[in-house]
Scaffold this motif. Structure first.
Motif: not given
Length: 477
Positions: A14-28
């Motif tokens: 997993e790419n940490s940047l991609e995970v960070s952006l995706r999780e922020a989108f899912q949460h918000l």
């Protein structure tokens, strides 16, 4: 949730940047649909909102205009953080992005330029670095077309906003790309692209030469590759014979460009971040004698297509001028820069590429001035010539002969300036102890009598203190 941003293979981590952006989108995600809340976000909420909105813009094209309005409404830092996120995506993920995401990336770049977002120049430079030289794939040509379209339509805007760095970066990139693109004749898919590149570069050179001058001497090197193109042939003639045509009062002779060193940041423009990382790893971590498998991997990854061989020219300029190892690395058993350049040179398949690689290696020698230039830029060529004796004597022979031919023929009208530059380079390399003497080169038997005479005369006439009878006694550093 599978990524809508990048293509992930089953064995990829997993790419940490991609995970960070995706999780922020899912949460918000519920907060990304109108009506938007009127509350002022905390610093942490602001950061996560920026991430979520960027993911939404890139992965939901049908809602991109809503997301960008939301972004405009919450911005408190001049888009600084948002732009830095976009740059991270470009630098770390561009090669893995879905095509639809790449299209959105260009769209949001337009938006950042239009609102004068803080850091938009860095974003444009990051995208320019993703255009790969010698790559004629549809995706690479598409990115080139999109970028030259931005610069062509916004050129006057960049001038008015005092963004010379981004314009000269674009000029350097498109001049370099044109050398590859102009080799492809009667190819319909790049004819329109070539015309846009030519028009942009010619307008810059004709109307903003004072700005173009900031590129330094490598501007001349790039223009030489385009002398067969009528528009650039006319510019070349004016550079040599009619400098007043550029309407720049301080420019009176091409020698001023020769003597202006090109900043290392221009050489980074033709190396993708991934390529840069791999080269720096090779030159700072890999021991001499263990480099073969790394070089083979690098060659397959970045130079596997024959048309990409021209990248070797850019890599050599990068190694000479933009990667200067520390003393600890120099004194260790890490593979030295000259050895990597020797590998690149020996692997050249086409004579024209080989000649341009040699020119890239020696270019700073021709106009070397100790007060302006860095000895590290000329060190690799010297060490490659010396260390190739006796095992790879043909390398020493071809390099030394090439240098002497350059001295005699590069610019006959300004030969004295070039002799002085090359002589100064040799003097400093000995004085600083890069080599203890020039004996190995002066006594080199494989040189033709004519070239041996030229070499000896250069030091006898110009540098009596480094003549053959004195040179062996010079102290090391």
């Amino acid at each position: 949730m599978a990524s809508k941003l990048i293509q992930i293979r089953s064995f990829d981590a997993e790419n940490s940047l991609e995970v960070s952006l995706r999780e922020a989108f899912q949460h918000l995600e519920p907060r990304l649909r109108p009506p938007f809340p009127l509350t002022i976000p905390t610093q942490e909420e602001y950061i996560n909102l920026n991430k979520a909105i960027l993911y939404g813009i890139l992965c939901e094209p049908h809602l991109a205009k809503i997301h960008i309005k939301h972004l405009h409404a919450i911005i408190t830092d001049g888009y600084c953080y948002f732009t830095s996120l976009v740059i991270e995506v470009v630098n770390e993920l561009y090669g893995k992005l879905f095509d639809s995401v790449k299209a959105q990336l260009i769209w949001v770049t337009h938006e950042m330029v239009n609102v004068l977002a803080m850091g938009f120049d860095g974003l444009l430079v990051a995208l320019l670095r993703q255009i790969i030289g010698g790559d004629f794939s549809d995706g690479n040509l598409w990115l080139c077309f999109e970028m030259v379209s931005i610069f062509s339509s916004k050129r006057d805007f960049f001038v008015e906003e005092d963004e010379p760095r981004v314009l000269t970066s674009a000029l350097y990139v498109f001049l370099r790309l044109l050398a590859d693109h102009c080799r492809m004749r009667n190819d319909a898919k790049i004819e329109a692209l070539k015309r846009m590149e030519i028009d942009f570069c010619v307008r810059m050179l004709r109307e903003k030469f004072g700005l173009c001058f900031q590129v330094g001497r490598d501007l001349v090197r790039l223009l030489q590759d385009l002398v067969h193109v009528p528009e650039f042939r006319a510019i070349w003639k004016d550079l040599l014979l009619n400098p007043s045509a550029f309407q720049t009062s301080c420019f009176i002779d091409i020698s001023q460009l020769y003597l202006s060193r090109t900043s290392s940041r221009y050489f980074l423009l033709r190396i993708t971040p991934e390529m840069e990382n791999q080269l720096r790893f090779l030159l700072t971590r890999v021991k001499l004698g263990s480099q073969m498998r790394y070089q083979v991997w690098f060659g397959k990854k970045f130079l596997g297509v024959p048309e990409r061989e021209t990248l070797k020219i850019d890599i050599v300029r990068f190694i000479c001028c933009a990667h200067h190892p520390s003393n600890d690395v120099i004194q260790s058993d890490i593979i030295p820069r000259w050895a990597v350049i020797g590998w690149l040179l020996k692997s050249c398949q086409r004579k024209v590429v080989e000649a341009n690689v040699k020119l890239a290696l020696f270019y700073d020698w021709l106009f070397f001035n100790e007060k302006v230039d860095n000895i590290m830029n000329i060190e690799p060529a010297m060490l490659l010539m010396v260390h190739s004796i006796p095992k790879y004597v043909d390398v020493t022979h071809t390099l030394l002969e090439f240098l002497l031919i350059l001295v005699e023929n590069y610019d006959i009208e300004r030969k004295d300036l070039i002799v002085k530059g090359v002589s100064s380079a040799f003097v400093l390399l000995v004085r600083k102890g890069v080599v203890q003497s020039l004996d190995a080169l002066i006594c080199f038997d494989m040189l033709s009598p004519l070239h041996k005479q030229l070499f000896e005369r250069m030091f006898t006439d110009m540098l009596p203190s480094l003549s053959k009878r004195n040179i062996v006694s010079l102290p090391s550093k």
